[in-house]
Design a protein around this motif. Sequence first.
Motif, PDB file in Angstrom:
ATOM      1  N   ILE A  78     -10.687  17.125   8.504  1.00 55.36           N
ATOM      2  CA  ILE A  78     -10.877  16.724   9.668  1.00 55.36           C
ATOM      3  C   ILE A  78      -9.383  17.551  10.729  1.00 55.36           C
ATOM      4  CG2 ILE A  78     -11.562  15.395  11.871  1.00 55.36           C
ATOM      5  CD1 ILE A  78     -13.252  13.460   9.960  1.00 55.36           C
ATOM      6  N   PRO A  79     -10.224  17.828  11.751  1.00 57.49           N
ATOM      7  CA  PRO A  79      -8.779  18.757  12.384  1.00 57.49           C
ATOM      8  C   PRO A  79      -8.557  17.747  12.898  1.00 57.49           C
ATOM      9  CG  PRO A  79     -10.722  20.222  12.480  1.00 57.49           C
ATOM     10  CD  PRO A  79     -11.434  18.569  11.550  1.00 57.49           C
ATOM     11  N   GLY A  80      -7.515  17.848  13.629  1.00 57.99           N
ATOM     12  CA  GLY A  80      -6.571  16.465  14.560  1.00 57.99           C
ATOM     13  C   GLY A  80      -6.670  15.729  13.988  1.00 57.99           C
ATOM     14  N   THR A 109      -8.100  24.569  16.972  1.00 53.70           N
ATOM     15  CA  THR A 109      -8.021  24.728  17.992  1.00 53.70           C
ATOM     16  C   THR A 109      -7.085  26.042  18.357  1.00 53.70           C
ATOM     17  OG1 THR A 109      -8.423  22.907  19.688  1.00 53.70           O
ATOM     18  CG2 THR A 109      -8.374  24.960  21.056  1.00 53.70           C
ATOM     19  N   ALA A 110      -7.797  27.149  18.438  1.00 53.35           N
ATOM     20  CA  ALA A 110      -7.462  28.595  18.383  1.00 53.35           C
ATOM     21  C   ALA A 110      -6.771  28.623  19.841  1.00 53.35           C
ATOM     22  CB  ALA A 110      -7.701  29.539  18.517  1.00 53.35           C
ATOM     23  N   GLY A 135      -4.742  27.740  15.358  1.00 52.08           N
ATOM     24  CA  GLY A 135      -5.169  26.308  15.491  1.00 52.08           C
ATOM     25  C   GLY A 135      -4.708  25.721  13.726  1.00 52.08           C
ATOM     26  N   GLY A 136      -4.608  26.567  12.848  1.00 52.01           N
ATOM     27  CA  GLY A 136      -4.477  26.002  11.984  1.00 52.01           C
ATOM     28  C   GLY A 136      -5.800  26.852  10.862  1.00 52.01           C
ATOM     29  N   HIS A 194     -13.531  29.843  20.089  1.00 56.49           N
ATOM     30  CA  HIS A 194     -12.937  28.782  21.602  1.00 56.49           C
ATOM     31  C   HIS A 194     -12.268  30.063  22.835  1.00 56.49           C
ATOM     32  CE1 HIS A 194     -11.718  25.620  18.319  1.00 56.49           C
ATOM     33  NE2 HIS A 194     -11.542  26.845  17.803  1.00 56.49           N
ATOM     34  N   TYR A 195     -12.268  29.469  23.925  1.00 55.63           N
ATOM     35  CA  TYR A 195     -11.949  30.938  24.588  1.00 55.63           C
ATOM     36  C   TYR A 195     -10.595  30.953  25.199  1.00 55.63           C
ATOM     37  CZ  TYR A 195     -17.352  31.356  24.083  1.00 55.63           C
ATOM     38  OH  TYR A 195     -18.130  30.429  22.474  1.00 55.63           O
TER      39      TYR A 195
END
Length: 425
Positions: A78-80, A109-110, A135-136, A194-195
């Motif tokens: 899971i990210p983060g 997160t980019a 963001g990995g 991501h924006y």
Amino acid sequence: SCEKRDFIEIPAVKTEAVTGVKAQTAQASGKFIDMASGISDHGFCWSTTNKPTISDSKISLGAANSGGAFTADLANLIPGTSYYVSAYAQSGDMVVYGLPVAFSTSSGTAQITTSEITGLRYNSAQSGGVISTDGGADITARGVCWATTPNPTTSNSKTTDQSGAGIFVSAMTSLTPNTIYYARAYATNAVGTHYGNQVTFKTYFGEVTDVDGNVYQTVKIGEQIWMAENLKTTKYNDGTPIPNVTGNATWAGLTTGAYCWYNNDINNKAIYGALYNWYAVNTNKLAPLGWHVPTDSEWTKLTNYLGGTSVAGGKLKATGTTLWQSPNAGATNEIGFNAVPNGFRSYDVSYNFKEQRTTALWWSSNEVNNQDASINYIYNGGGNIFITIPHAKKEGLGVRCVLGELNSPTVNATSVSELTFASAV
């Protein structure tokens, strides 16, 4: 009494550092410290608690017959999230674990920034973005999305510009003229899309081509249609060449039409346009067919529409201090007029070229007297515009052309779009 029992060998393992940590993956390492016979299974187990066991998530590497180091890729993380991983070895019903090692996955997160708008036209524009970190998780798609409503997403119009982090450029096409758009760069990886920051722009009204082949974007301001660039033509609209006069003394003595580039350098053409004396203006052949050099009343109408002389200059000026010398006070360019500090050429042989980067100056078509005609100017120190100011006809100033007022007798075409996208009425 004593009972004899067989000695049981117990394997010993050590958990090494975790490497290659990304948003959803990492590589675990371990090694055998003491190798026991009959190791039926070994590998890694992990969890978000500090004592993972094989009842938690695990990856099995199977039986082991020799010692040494071993590694495995952990997936579906899971990210983060903070994790603990332990190497393990199993012999029969006995499982031994290495001391747990902590690690945290990347957020996924980019980080992306939207590039400023360039190359703006009536139906297209250019932007792009800078992806400083993925963001990995590898970037699989990137580009720019846009819409006529704020916060556009990839479900709106978008470009697709390869993959990976770094700098990219995007061309937005098939835009509607004279329309406000919102745009954001985007980057997609396994975690999501991501924006970047939002940029806003307005397409030009159309474009017009002069007899030299120069193409100008146009902007609708109230009921007027103006060029959004300074005139660059070296010919009158009947094809007659306009003399290019470089010498100071010759320029000072002219009573007929002429043009020059600021500092006699043609590299000033693209951004600042040409400088013309008023005698060229007075031929009524300087503007592209169907267009004209504006009158005093047309400059006044423009100024009043923008709120008066104290603020109109700022609304006309290009923003920033790349072209304009600091402070470029009050500049918003909110209607796309894009006024640039073209400077001027004096008729006095001792002055020559002056005030590029500090002042934008344009002719009116109105004559004041035998020596003077009306000019209009903006300077870098304020948001004012000064209109219908008497100035020597012999000087060299910029020219902005106007089509006229919509629905007037001089603007009589099937449609405005036909008129402004063509080179002549």
